[in-house]
Design a protein around this motif. Sequence first.
Motif, PDB file in Angstrom:
ATOM      1  N   ALA A 104       0.850  -1.210   0.000  1.00  0.00           N
ATOM      2  CA  ALA A 104       0.000   0.000   0.000  1.00  0.00           C
ATOM      3  C   ALA A 104       0.877   1.248   0.000  1.00  0.00           C
ATOM      4  CB  ALA A 104      -0.919  -0.008   1.220  1.00  0.00           C
ATOM      5  N   ALA A 105       1.884   1.232   0.859  1.00  0.00           N
ATOM      6  CA  ALA A 105       2.724   2.428   1.008  1.00  0.00           C
ATOM      7  C   ALA A 105       3.559   2.693  -0.244  1.00  0.00           C
ATOM      8  CB  ALA A 105       3.628   2.266   2.231  1.00  0.00           C
ATOM      9  N   SER A 106       3.850   1.632  -1.022  1.00  0.00           N
ATOM     10  CA  SER A 106       4.740   1.853  -2.163  1.00  0.00           C
ATOM     11  C   SER A 106       3.998   2.016  -3.499  1.00  0.00           C
ATOM     12  CB  SER A 106       5.747   0.701  -2.279  1.00  0.00           C
ATOM     13  OG  SER A 106       5.035  -0.499  -2.439  1.00  0.00           O
ATOM     14  N   ARG A 107       2.673   1.959  -3.461  1.00  0.00           N
ATOM     15  CA  ARG A 107       1.926   2.111  -4.720  1.00  0.00           C
ATOM     16  C   ARG A 107       2.097   3.534  -5.263  1.00  0.00           C
ATOM     17  NH1 ARG A 107      -1.008  -1.951  -6.605  1.00  0.00           N
ATOM     18  NH2 ARG A 107      -2.406  -1.482  -8.319  1.00  0.00           N
ATOM     19  N   VAL A 108       2.341   3.620  -6.568  1.00  0.00           N
ATOM     20  CA  VAL A 108       2.578   4.945  -7.163  1.00  0.00           C
ATOM     21  C   VAL A 108       1.235   5.566  -7.570  1.00  0.00           C
ATOM     22  CG1 VAL A 108       3.768   6.218  -9.005  1.00  0.00           C
ATOM     23  CG2 VAL A 108       4.807   4.136  -8.034  1.00  0.00           C
ATOM     24  N   VAL A 109       0.922   6.684  -6.937  1.00  0.00           N
ATOM     25  CA  VAL A 109      -0.352   7.359  -7.211  1.00  0.00           C
ATOM     26  C   VAL A 109      -0.071   8.556  -8.122  1.00  0.00           C
ATOM     27  CG1 VAL A 109      -2.344   8.493  -6.152  1.00  0.00           C
ATOM     28  CG2 VAL A 109      -1.158   6.651  -4.922  1.00  0.00           C
ATOM     29  N   GLY A 110      -0.922   8.743  -9.129  1.00  0.00           N
ATOM     30  CA  GLY A 110      -0.682   9.885 -10.019  1.00  0.00           C
ATOM     31  C   GLY A 110      -1.743  10.036 -11.085  1.00  0.00           C
ATOM     32  N   TYR A 111      -1.482  10.954 -11.984  1.00  0.00           N
ATOM     33  CA  TYR A 111      -2.393  11.223 -13.109  1.00  0.00           C
ATOM     34  C   TYR A 111      -2.382   9.993 -14.016  1.00  0.00           C
ATOM     35  CZ  TYR A 111      -4.261  13.914 -17.112  1.00  0.00           C
ATOM     36  OH  TYR A 111      -5.013  14.382 -18.151  1.00  0.00           O
ATOM     37  N   GLY A 112      -3.554   9.518 -14.369  1.00  0.00           N
ATOM     38  CA  GLY A 112      -3.674   8.257 -15.113  1.00  0.00           C
ATOM     39  C   GLY A 112      -2.989   8.238 -16.463  1.00  0.00           C
ATOM     40  N   LEU A 113      -2.725   9.410 -17.041  1.00  0.00           N
ATOM     41  CA  LEU A 113      -2.034   9.414 -18.337  1.00  0.00           C
ATOM     42  C   LEU A 113      -0.509   9.391 -18.162  1.00  0.00           C
ATOM     43  CD1 LEU A 113      -4.162  11.836 -20.559  1.00  0.00           C
ATOM     44  CD2 LEU A 113      -4.278   9.350 -20.391  1.00  0.00           C
ATOM     45  N   ASP A 114      -0.056   9.486 -16.918  1.00  0.00           N
ATOM     46  CA  ASP A 114       1.368   9.336 -16.632  1.00  0.00           C
ATOM     47  C   ASP A 114       1.655   7.831 -16.512  1.00  0.00           C
ATOM     48  OD1 ASP A 114       3.822   9.072 -15.455  1.00  0.00           O
ATOM     49  OD2 ASP A 114       3.511  10.645 -13.957  1.00  0.00           O
ATOM     50  N   GLU A 115       2.565   7.347 -17.346  1.00  0.00           N
ATOM     51  CA  GLU A 115       2.807   5.895 -17.417  1.00  0.00           C
ATOM     52  C   GLU A 115       3.187   5.269 -16.080  1.00  0.00           C
ATOM     53  OE1 GLU A 115       5.469   4.445 -20.441  1.00  0.00           O
ATOM     54  OE2 GLU A 115       4.298   5.525 -21.947  1.00  0.00           O
ATOM     55  N   LYS A 116       3.806   6.058 -15.223  1.00  0.00           N
ATOM     56  CA  LYS A 116       4.282   5.499 -13.941  1.00  0.00           C
ATOM     57  C   LYS A 116       3.143   5.295 -12.942  1.00  0.00           C
ATOM     58  CE  LYS A 116       8.517   8.096 -14.051  1.00  0.00           C
ATOM     59  NZ  LYS A 116       7.992   9.434 -14.207  1.00  0.00           N
ATOM     60  N   ALA A 117       2.031   5.972 -13.162  1.00  0.00           N
ATOM     61  CA  ALA A 117       0.943   5.920 -12.174  1.00  0.00           C
ATOM     62  C   ALA A 117       0.338   4.516 -12.097  1.00  0.00           C
ATOM     63  CB  ALA A 117      -0.145   6.928 -12.537  1.00  0.00           C
ATOM     64  N   GLN A 118       0.227   4.000 -10.886  1.00  0.00           N
ATOM     65  CA  GLN A 118      -0.436   2.697 -10.685  1.00  0.00           C
ATOM     66  C   GLN A 118      -1.845   2.891 -10.150  1.00  0.00           C
ATOM     67  OE1 GLN A 118       2.612   1.245  -7.954  1.00  0.00           O
ATOM     68  NE2 GLN A 118       3.050  -0.397  -9.399  1.00  0.00           N
ATOM     69  N   MET A 119      -2.143   4.087  -9.717  1.00  0.00           N
ATOM     70  CA  MET A 119      -3.473   4.371  -9.172  1.00  0.00           C
ATOM     71  C   MET A 119      -3.787   5.851  -9.359  1.00  0.00           C
ATOM     72  SD  MET A 119      -4.698   3.803  -5.240  1.00  0.00           S
ATOM     73  CE  MET A 119      -5.162   5.441  -4.711  1.00  0.00           C
ATOM     74  N   GLY A 120      -5.022   6.150  -9.729  1.00  0.00           N
ATOM     75  CA  GLY A 120      -5.421   7.540  -9.937  1.00  0.00           C
ATOM     76  C   GLY A 120      -6.172   8.101  -8.738  1.00  0.00           C
ATOM     77  N   PRO A 121      -6.793   9.267  -8.914  1.00  0.00           N
ATOM     78  CA  PRO A 121      -7.554   9.906  -7.840  1.00  0.00           C
ATOM     79  C   PRO A 121      -8.940   9.279  -7.675  1.00  0.00           C
ATOM     80  CG  PRO A 121      -7.733  11.158  -9.855  1.00  0.00           C
ATOM     81  CD  PRO A 121      -6.831  10.015 -10.179  1.00  0.00           C
ATOM     82  N   VAL A 122      -9.673   9.710  -6.659  1.00  0.00           N
ATOM     83  CA  VAL A 122     -11.090   9.334  -6.561  1.00  0.00           C
ATOM     84  C   VAL A 122     -11.902  10.352  -7.372  1.00  0.00           C
ATOM     85  CG1 VAL A 122     -10.816   8.118  -4.383  1.00  0.00           C
ATOM     86  CG2 VAL A 122     -11.467  10.543  -4.346  1.00  0.00           C
ATOM     87  N   ILE A 123     -13.169  10.059  -7.553  1.00  0.00           N
ATOM     88  CA  ILE A 123     -13.943  10.760  -8.590  1.00  0.00           C
ATOM     89  C   ILE A 123     -14.126  12.256  -8.359  1.00  0.00           C
ATOM     90  CG2 ILE A 123     -16.190  10.092  -7.587  1.00  0.00           C
ATOM     91  CD1 ILE A 123     -15.426  10.366 -11.352  1.00  0.00           C
ATOM     92  N   ASP A 124     -14.376  12.664  -7.105  1.00  0.00           N
ATOM     93  CA  ASP A 124     -14.590  14.106  -6.891  1.00  0.00           C
ATOM     94  C   ASP A 124     -14.265  14.504  -5.458  1.00  0.00           C
ATOM     95  OD1 ASP A 124     -16.815  13.070  -5.575  1.00  0.00           O
ATOM     96  OD2 ASP A 124     -18.227  13.647  -7.138  1.00  0.00           O
ATOM     97  N   ALA A 125     -14.331  15.802  -5.210  1.00  0.00           N
ATOM     98  CA  ALA A 125     -13.952  16.332  -3.902  1.00  0.00           C
ATOM     99  C   ALA A 125     -14.882  15.779  -2.814  1.00  0.00           C
ATOM    100  CB  ALA A 125     -14.031  17.851  -3.931  1.00  0.00           C
ATOM    101  N   ARG A 126     -16.137  15.584  -3.168  1.00  0.00           N
ATOM    102  CA  ARG A 126     -17.114  15.090  -2.204  1.00  0.00           C
ATOM    103  C   ARG A 126     -16.755  13.663  -1.779  1.00  0.00           C
ATOM    104  NH1 ARG A 126     -23.002  14.567  -3.894  1.00  0.00           N
ATOM    105  NH2 ARG A 126     -23.841  13.790  -1.955  1.00  0.00           N
ATOM    106  N   SER A 127     -16.366  12.876  -2.768  1.00  0.00           N
ATOM    107  CA  SER A 127     -16.003  11.502  -2.500  1.00  0.00           C
ATOM    108  C   SER A 127     -14.752  11.444  -1.617  1.00  0.00           C
ATOM    109  CB  SER A 127     -15.745  10.813  -3.844  1.00  0.00           C
ATOM    110  OG  SER A 127     -15.858   9.462  -3.707  1.00  0.00           O
TER     111      SER A 127
END
Length: 491
Positions: free
Chosen positions: A306-329
């Motif tokens: 969990a701690a090492s998963r790469v989070v980022g913009y989905g069009l960035d090849e390095k990203a393994q996980m993107g954001p959640v859908i909206d600010a409310r979520s």
Amino acid sequence: MAQRILNFVGGAWTDSSAEVKQNVSNPALGKVIGEVVMTPQEQVARAAETGHKAYQEWRKVPVTDRIQYLFKFKQLLEANIDEIAKTITNEAGKTYKESVAEMRRGIENVEVAIGTPILMQGYNNEDIASGIDEHMFRQPLGVVAAITPFNFPGMIPLWFMPYALATGNCFILKPSEKVPMTSVKMFELLEQAGFPKGVVQLVNGGKEVVDAILDHPYIKAISFVGSTPVAKYIYSRATANGKRAQCQGGAKNPVVIMPDADMDTTTRIMADSAFGCAGQRCLAASVAITVGEARNVFTEQIADAAASRVVGYGLDEKAQMGPVIDARSKSRIEQIIADGEKSGNANVLVDGRGKSVSGYDDGYWVFPTILENVNPESELARTEIFGPVLSLMHANTIEDAIQLVNNRAYGNMACIFTTSGYYARKFRNEADAGNVGVNIGVAAPMAFFPFSGWNESFFGDLHGQGRHGIEFFTQTKVVVERWPQEWSRQF
Ligand code: NAD
């Protein structure tokens, strides 16, 4: 400039006259990219009437000709998969790879529906009494509609649309107002595929549009995917209006990890299941129940993953996980974690709150989170979090673990990781869920199997996909016939 989202009604792209609008955002950028207008009731009625008119001809088109449009549509989806996947990433936030995978699963449904000439066959008996034959035919229903959620904007409409069209129905889609752009792309391709006007239509909006669909007498069946409260509401209102309904709801999916499981494989698959698509998957692993000595080793390994998963913009090849859908979520998920911690019903082992991705400070980021020692009787253990949060529980025996699995309202998915055929079989037999995985983290049925949620995860009889799809979109007609010899002229 923000794209204005249009409807596709009667074979033309039409704007809505309504005043009420909603912004569509790119969740990684936190930036408005589109504007969806809530279609007024009379325009929904127009779509229903146009579909009803088109149906009179479409139902008579031979099934072998109807599927030619789907062949064309499949080719167009394949040719445009890159563009559609980028659209999904930009409006739903998932990684490009996840978006492509989603489209692949969607396209598989088009492929299965192309088998409708066989799948739609009825059956018959000669001489059910002397000289009398009996046949069962499958006929379409008329105009049908699907109401879909934000998390799979490409795939979920395709759980229903190809089957509905191939069996001779006219189809209306009401996509999630949070992610309408993927549908627009797919409808551009449907238009190119050349479906006759009014056979396949798109109306945008929220609850008012849904209500107009649910109440319109020309619309004969409703397919819904979304949260459980809305699924219940739609099922009740649709069936009260005499319509068929299949309503897939929310989930909270438990996974049992036995001490004999291959821990490296289990951890890798579990991390993908819990954090893939930022946990916004109705088949995401959301509770891991370790049995016996699986506890320490799994806890340690999954915390590292969990701690090492790469989070980022989905069009960035390095990203393994993107954001959640909206600010409310994002704030809803963070609040659930905070409440769980405050009430003493969980310890936060890996905390994904308050993080941000460099260069994307306005994105709706929640990083992978692990909650430990979750109290199985707490609200936290029952609530669908729908974010990248994995809850850990522990049981001493497989029997206790299965009891924890079955002690919940939902029944979308349950999985086990083990190297024992005995435990696997016992689990498969006793788990109270419609989709079961053995050494699988996301037990998603292929397009030729039904997507079998149970309990509060599904309301209806026939599920989406495959043969269930064909049955849902057809009504059976039984014909009994007699042709005595004495009525025939002799030649
Ligand atoms: P949602 O229930 O908020 O919205 C789904 C659809 O219903 C949207 O098109 C929306 O416009 C409409 N809607 C929302 N509120 C409504 C209301 N009060 N009356 C009438 N229509 C309404 O769901 P979501 O947030 O878009 O999607 C996430 C949910 O979907 C999660 O609960 C997830 O588990 C579930 N889901 C289930 C499956 C499954 O196969 N069971 C698959 C994907 C997602």
